[in-house]
Design a protein around this motif. Sequence first.
Motif, short mmCIF file in Angstrom:
data_model
loop_
_atom_site.label_atom_id
_atom_site.label_comp_id
_atom_site.label_asym_id
_atom_site.label_seq_id
_atom_site.Cartn_x
_atom_site.Cartn_y
_atom_site.Cartn_z
N ARG A 194 -37.06 20.72 108.85
CA ARG A 194 -37.76 19.58 108.25
C ARG A 194 -36.83 18.78 107.36
O ARG A 194 -36.80 17.54 107.41
N ALA A 195 -36.04 19.46 106.53
CA ALA A 195 -35.12 18.76 105.62
C ALA A 195 -34.08 17.97 106.40
O ALA A 195 -33.71 16.85 106.01
N ALA A 196 -33.61 18.52 107.51
CA ALA A 196 -32.61 17.82 108.32
C ALA A 196 -33.20 16.57 108.97
O ALA A 196 -32.52 15.54 109.10
N ILE A 197 -34.46 16.63 109.34
CA ILE A 197 -35.13 15.46 109.92
C ILE A 197 -35.35 14.40 108.86
O ILE A 197 -35.05 13.21 109.06
N VAL A 198 -35.84 14.82 107.71
CA VAL A 198 -36.16 13.87 106.63
C VAL A 198 -34.90 13.16 106.13
O VAL A 198 -34.91 11.97 105.84
N SER A 199 -33.80 13.90 106.02
CA SER A 199 -32.57 13.33 105.49
C SER A 199 -31.83 12.45 106.50
O SER A 199 -30.90 11.73 106.15
N GLY A 200 -32.24 12.53 107.77
CA GLY A 200 -31.57 11.75 108.79
C GLY A 200 -30.46 12.50 109.51
O GLY A 200 -29.79 11.95 110.38
N GLU A 201 -30.24 13.76 109.14
CA GLU A 201 -29.23 14.57 109.83
C GLU A 201 -29.58 14.68 111.32
O GLU A 201 -28.71 14.65 112.19
N PHE A 202 -30.88 14.83 111.59
CA PHE A 202 -31.38 14.75 112.96
C PHE A 202 -32.02 13.37 113.12
O PHE A 202 -32.97 13.04 112.41
N ALA A 203 -31.52 12.58 114.03
CA ALA A 203 -31.96 11.19 114.18
C ALA A 203 -33.25 11.09 114.99
O ALA A 203 -33.56 12.00 115.78
N PRO A 204 -34.00 10.00 114.82
CA PRO A 204 -35.19 9.80 115.66
C PRO A 204 -34.85 9.86 117.14
O PRO A 204 -33.83 9.33 117.57
N ASN A 205 -35.69 10.54 117.89
CA ASN A 205 -35.55 10.74 119.34
C ASN A 205 -34.46 11.74 119.73
O ASN A 205 -34.24 11.99 120.91
N GLN A 206 -33.77 12.33 118.75
CA GLN A 206 -32.74 13.32 119.06
C GLN A 206 -33.39 14.58 119.60
O GLN A 206 -34.38 15.06 119.05
N ARG A 207 -32.83 15.13 120.66
CA ARG A 207 -33.34 16.39 121.19
C ARG A 207 -33.00 17.54 120.25
O ARG A 207 -31.92 17.60 119.68
N LEU A 208 -33.95 18.45 120.10
CA LEU A 208 -33.77 19.63 119.28
C LEU A 208 -33.68 20.83 120.22
O LEU A 208 -34.69 21.32 120.72
N ILE A 209 -32.46 21.26 120.45
CA ILE A 209 -32.21 22.31 121.45
C ILE A 209 -32.28 23.67 120.76
O ILE A 209 -31.55 23.94 119.80
N GLU A 210 -33.17 24.51 121.25
CA GLU A 210 -33.42 25.79 120.60
C GLU A 210 -32.16 26.63 120.47
O GLU A 210 -31.92 27.24 119.42
N ALA A 211 -31.35 26.66 121.50
CA ALA A 211 -30.13 27.48 121.45
C ALA A 211 -29.18 26.98 120.36
O ALA A 211 -28.57 27.78 119.64
N ASP A 212 -29.06 25.66 120.22
CA ASP A 212 -28.19 25.10 119.18
C ASP A 212 -28.71 25.41 117.79
O ASP A 212 -27.95 25.76 116.88
N LEU A 213 -30.02 25.29 117.61
CA LEU A 213 -30.62 25.57 116.31
C LEU A 213 -30.52 27.05 115.96
O LEU A 213 -30.31 27.41 114.79
N THR A 214 -30.64 27.89 116.96
CA THR A 214 -30.48 29.33 116.73
C THR A 214 -29.09 29.63 116.17
O THR A 214 -28.95 30.41 115.21
N GLY A 215 -28.07 28.99 116.74
CA GLY A 215 -26.71 29.23 116.27
C GLY A 215 -26.45 28.64 114.90
O GLY A 215 -25.88 29.29 114.02
N SER A 216 -26.90 27.40 114.65
CA SER A 216 -26.60 26.73 113.39
C SER A 216 -27.39 27.30 112.21
O SER A 216 -26.91 27.31 111.08
N LEU A 217 -28.59 27.80 112.48
CA LEU A 217 -29.43 28.31 111.40
C LEU A 217 -29.40 29.84 111.30
O LEU A 217 -29.95 30.40 110.36
#
Length: 217
Positions: free
Chosen positions: A21-44
């Motif tokens: 949520r914080a990454a979306i709100v701050s703009g780190e994740f841009a509108p319409n950007q795909r959120l790939i589960e495998a990538d998020l698993t690694g980064s978080l």
Amino acid sequence: MNAVEISDTDRPDPSVTDAIRAAIVSGEFAPNQRLIEADLTGSLGASRTSIRSALFELATEGLVDRLPNRGARVRSVSLDEAVEILEVRIAVEGLCAAKAAERITDGEVDELRLLRAALIESVSAGDLLEYSRLHQNLDRRIREISAQATAVGIIERLRAQSVRHQFRLSFQAGRARVSVNEHVAIIDALIDRDPVAAQAATREHLMSVIEALRSLT
């Protein structure tokens, strides 16, 4: 029937939801950007189950779109939709401000007096990040003092959807000097325990936000 046991690794992790949520709100994740589960698993450093649960929760908040067979992406909220959200917030946040004015204690009055001074000082010093932190704290305390759980739940979901637009607005030249006076008016009404004035000041502030957002186009 035997109870089904759920392991700790299968439980939703609020910290994972908060991080996305914080990454979306701050703009780190841009509108319409795909959120790939495998990538998020690694980064978080979170499990796939936790990531999936977080994305489902954020979809219910209106921050994420889940696409059939294509995963999830950051939901794009248009300016017109952000304005509609603010118009709904006028009613609900006005209610909370009025209830807070009725319920506020002497200790909370003293707290808001200190917060009032800190808000003014942060703007005078040109510290916009500190000002942003302080007025978010003010918004949070008004919701807490109001003790309106249903209204607070609605506000938090609405704020999450439109906050990116307001984040842009917070750094607009001269905006903080306008906004701080509006926040001071809200605080003064709360300190005076005047629910009508608190509701009116909240409306004036959010109408001002709407006008400023429209000026960004």
